[in-house]
Design a protein around this motif. Structure first.
Motif, PDB file in Angstrom:
ATOM      1  N   VAL A  28       0.983  -1.133  -0.034  1.00  0.00           N
ATOM      2  CA  VAL A  28       0.124   0.019  -0.268  1.00  0.00           C
ATOM      3  C   VAL A  28       0.794   1.193  -0.083  1.00  0.00           C
ATOM      4  N   GLU A  29       0.664   2.067  -0.864  1.00  0.00           N
ATOM      5  CA  GLU A  29       1.536   3.289  -1.216  1.00  0.00           C
ATOM      6  C   GLU A  29       0.848   4.449  -0.429  1.00  0.00           C
ATOM      7  N   LEU A  30       1.514   5.014   0.522  1.00  0.00           N
ATOM      8  CA  LEU A  30       0.851   6.187   0.991  1.00  0.00           C
ATOM      9  C   LEU A  30       1.633   7.486   1.028  1.00  0.00           C
ATOM     10  N   GLY A  31       2.662   7.532   0.174  1.00  0.00           N
ATOM     11  CA  GLY A  31       3.759   8.736  -0.294  1.00  0.00           C
ATOM     12  C   GLY A  31       3.072   9.774  -0.878  1.00  0.00           C
ATOM     13  N   SER A  32       1.914   9.409  -1.362  1.00  0.00           N
ATOM     14  CA  SER A  32       1.334  10.501  -2.383  1.00  0.00           C
ATOM     15  C   SER A  32       1.008  11.657  -1.490  1.00  0.00           C
ATOM     16  N   SER A  40      -0.015   9.973   4.607  1.00  0.00           N
ATOM     17  CA  SER A  40       0.256   9.313   5.800  1.00  0.00           C
ATOM     18  C   SER A  40       0.295  10.332   6.866  1.00  0.00           C
ATOM     19  N   HIS A  41       0.840  11.397   6.641  1.00  0.00           N
ATOM     20  CA  HIS A  41       0.829  12.678   7.702  1.00  0.00           C
ATOM     21  C   HIS A  41      -0.380  12.958   7.947  1.00  0.00           C
ATOM     22  N   TRP A  42      -1.282  13.238   6.901  1.00  0.00           N
ATOM     23  CA  TRP A  42      -2.732  13.674   7.367  1.00  0.00           C
ATOM     24  C   TRP A  42      -3.191  12.615   8.291  1.00  0.00           C
ATOM     25  N   ALA A  43      -3.208  11.358   7.998  1.00  0.00           N
ATOM     26  CA  ALA A  43      -3.767  10.424   8.721  1.00  0.00           C
ATOM     27  C   ALA A  43      -3.261  10.387  10.258  1.00  0.00           C
ATOM     28  N   SER A  44      -2.008  10.701  10.495  1.00  0.00           N
ATOM     29  CA  SER A  44      -1.666  10.737  11.845  1.00  0.00           C
ATOM     30  C   SER A  44      -2.002  11.912  12.623  1.00  0.00           C
ATOM     31  N   TRP A  45      -2.119  13.056  11.635  1.00  0.00           N
ATOM     32  CA  TRP A  45      -2.421  14.370  12.260  1.00  0.00           C
ATOM     33  C   TRP A  45      -4.091  14.024  12.879  1.00  0.00           C
ATOM     34  N   ALA A  46      -4.938  13.539  12.046  1.00  0.00           N
ATOM     35  CA  ALA A  46      -6.132  13.370  12.497  1.00  0.00           C
ATOM     36  C   ALA A  46      -6.333  12.373  13.655  1.00  0.00           C
ATOM     37  N   GLY A  47      -5.529  11.404  13.793  1.00  0.00           N
ATOM     38  CA  GLY A  47      -5.643  10.430  14.869  1.00  0.00           C
ATOM     39  C   GLY A  47      -4.860  11.184  16.103  1.00  0.00           C
ATOM     40  N   THR A  48      -3.832  11.929  15.763  1.00  0.00           N
ATOM     41  CA  THR A  48      -3.115  12.627  17.153  1.00  0.00           C
ATOM     42  C   THR A  48      -4.354  13.698  17.482  1.00  0.00           C
ATOM     43  N   LEU A  49      -4.856  14.577  16.698  1.00  0.00           N
ATOM     44  CA  LEU A  49      -5.708  15.640  17.101  1.00  0.00           C
ATOM     45  C   LEU A  49      -6.938  14.771  17.950  1.00  0.00           C
ATOM     46  N   PHE A  50      -7.326  13.752  17.310  1.00  0.00           N
ATOM     47  CA  PHE A  50      -8.597  13.132  18.308  1.00  0.00           C
ATOM     48  C   PHE A  50      -8.299  12.772  19.738  1.00  0.00           C
ATOM     49  N   PHE A  84      -5.187   5.109  16.663  1.00  0.00           N
ATOM     50  CA  PHE A  84      -4.219   4.168  16.644  1.00  0.00           C
ATOM     51  C   PHE A  84      -3.896   3.463  15.207  1.00  0.00           C
ATOM     52  N   LEU A  85      -5.009   3.075  14.483  1.00  0.00           N
ATOM     53  CA  LEU A  85      -4.860   2.878  13.091  1.00  0.00           C
ATOM     54  C   LEU A  85      -4.541   3.795  12.114  1.00  0.00           C
ATOM     55  N   LEU A  86      -4.794   5.163  12.446  1.00  0.00           N
ATOM     56  CA  LEU A  86      -4.154   6.241  11.541  1.00  0.00           C
ATOM     57  C   LEU A  86      -2.760   6.714  12.049  1.00  0.00           C
TER      58      LEU A  86
END
Length: 169
Positions: A28-32, A40-50, A84-86
């Motif tokens: 799975v490529e998330l470097g786009s 992947s940064h957007w995903a972690s920011w969403a998880g962290t903010l929650f 945690f998933l994000l």
């Protein structure tokens, strides 16, 4: 009633492991990019903010509206598992980068370990607290104290991680 919650939590944890493994193996490529940042940064920011917003909000909400405490606990539990998933997606994508672009893990690894421990102690508290007997050394009360302490560590480490990422420190 608790069985479906435990089953759903297990599914999310297993899904996290499968998706993280797929990212690590470059299936799975998330470097786009989405705007100026990687997916992947957007995903972690969403998880962290929650986590950062809902952890203190949960304690206020459950006291302000005791009749809705179970709903708030479900939001807390499953929201943290999705977070945690994000965050795991981001961590796996960082680890799967090529050697020439490999990141310094420093506080990122400390942060991920903290998140893993938060999830573990949260799952233990939510779904296995009755198995932590009062005669054992590690009780439900001890687990709750560890869980709350890990949130404090999360805030400190995420602050340092963000400040380093923004090159402020």
């Amino acid at each position: 009633m608790m069985r479906w919650r435990a089953a759903l939590a297990a599914v999310i944890v297993i899904l996290t492991a499968i998706i993280s493994a797929a990212v690590l193996m470059n299936l799975v490529e998330l470097g786009s990019f989405a705007g100026p940042y990687r997916l992947s940064h957007w995903a972690s920011w969403a998880g962290t903010l929650f986590i950062a917003i809902y952890a203190p909000a949960y304690h206020v909400l459950k006291r302000a509206r005791p009749k809705s405490a179970e709903l708030f606990l479900d939001i807390h539990s499953f929201g943290f598992l999705i977070s945690f998933l994000l965050i795991s997606i981001h961590f796996a994508s960082q680890l799967s980068r090529p050697p020439q672009a490999y990141p310094e893990l420093g506080e990122g690894i400390a942060l991920y370990i903290t998140i893993v421990l938060l999830v573990a102690t949260g799952l233990l508290q939510r779904f296995a607290a009755s198995r932590l007997g009062s005669k054992s050394r590690y009780t439900s009360r001890t687990n709750r104290a560890v869980h709350v302490s890990l949130i404090s560590a999360f805030y400190v480490i995420i602050l340092v991680h963000v400040l380093l990422g923004l090159e402020i420190i």
